[in-house]
Design a protein around this motif. Structure first.
Motif: not given
Length: 189
Positions: A84-107
Motif C-alpha cells: 500500500v503506497e498511499y492512503v486517503g482516510l475518510r475518518r480524517m476529513l472534517g475539523s479537529w481542535y486542540s489547545t494549540e490549533a484548529v485543523i480543517t481537512v477538506e479532502d
C-alpha cells in the motif's frame, strides 16, 4: 558495461510490467474487502499474501481511498495487493481542535492549520498544507505535510472522536510537538 546496463534495464522493465499501480475506494461486505474502481469489474475482491500489506489493509475502513502496487485479475474481478503506497482516510476529513490549533481537512490531499492566538481566538490566516498518508506499523499512519516553505513529517493515530498527531524534525528526527486532537462539530469562532 553495456551488457550490465542492458541486463539492469531488462530486469527493471520486467518488474515494472509484473507490478502495476492499482487504486480505488475501499468497501467491506462481511469479512471481505473490495476495491471500487471505474473499470468494468467495478468491485475487485482484495487479497494479499504480503504481511506488511495485510497489516495496512486491516486498518482501512469503508470509504478510504488507496493507491497500491499489485495485480488485477479482471477475469475474476480480484486484485492481489503487494504493498500500500498511499492512503486517503475518510475518518480524517472534517475539523479537529486542540489547545494549540484548529485543523480543517477538506479532502485527501489538503488541510488548513489555524494556530491558537491570544485571548483564545484562532488565526484568521491558516497555514495551508498538502499532505499524504502512508501506512506505518501498529495503529499509526505516517504523514508528510508540505507548505510553501518546508516539508515536515509526523504520525497520526485515531481513537473514537480523537487523534494523536506527533510532529518530528525533518533534520534530526526528534519529536517537536504532540497534538491531542478532538473532532470539532461547530465553527471556528
Amino acid at each position: 558495461m553495456r551488457l550490465l546496463f542492458f541486463v539492469l534495464t531488462l530486469v527493471t522493465s520486467a518488474f515494472a510490467i509484473a507490478a502495476n499501480t492499482v487504486g480505488g475506494t475501499v468497501a467491506l461486505k462481511g469479512q471481505q474487502m473490495f476495491l471500487k474502481t471505474d473499470d468494468p469489474c467495478n468491485n475487485y475482491l482484495v487479497a494479499s499474501n504480503n504481511e506488511i500489506a495485510l497489516s495496512a489493509l486491516v486498518k482501512l475502513a469503508p470509504g478510504d481511498v488507496i493507491t497500491a502496487t499489485g495485480k488485477k485479475n479482471p477475469a475474476y474481478c480480484t486484485v492481489s495487493i503487494d504493498s500500500v503506497e498511499y492512503v486517503g482516510l475518510r475518518r480524517m476529513l472534517g475539523s479537529w481542535y486542540s489547545t494549540e490549533a484548529v485543523i480543517t481537512v477538506e479532502d485527501f490531499n489538503s488541510m488548513k492549520f489555524y494556530a491558537a492566538e491570544k485571548d483564545h481566538k484562532w488565526s484568521q490566516t491558516p497555514i495551508e498544507y498538502n499532505y499524504s498518508l502512508v501506512p506505518a506499523s501498529g495503529k499509526e499512519w505516517v504523514m508528510f505535510l508540505s507548505d510553501s516553505k518546508s516539508t515536515q513529517f509526523g504520525t497520526i493515530q485515531f481513537s473514537r472522536g480523537s487523534a494523536v498527531l506527533k510532529m518530528y524534525s525533518s533534520d534530526t528526527g526528534a519529536l517537536n510537538k504532540t497534538l491531542i486532537l478532538y473532532r470539532l462539530t461547530t465553527g471556528l469562532n
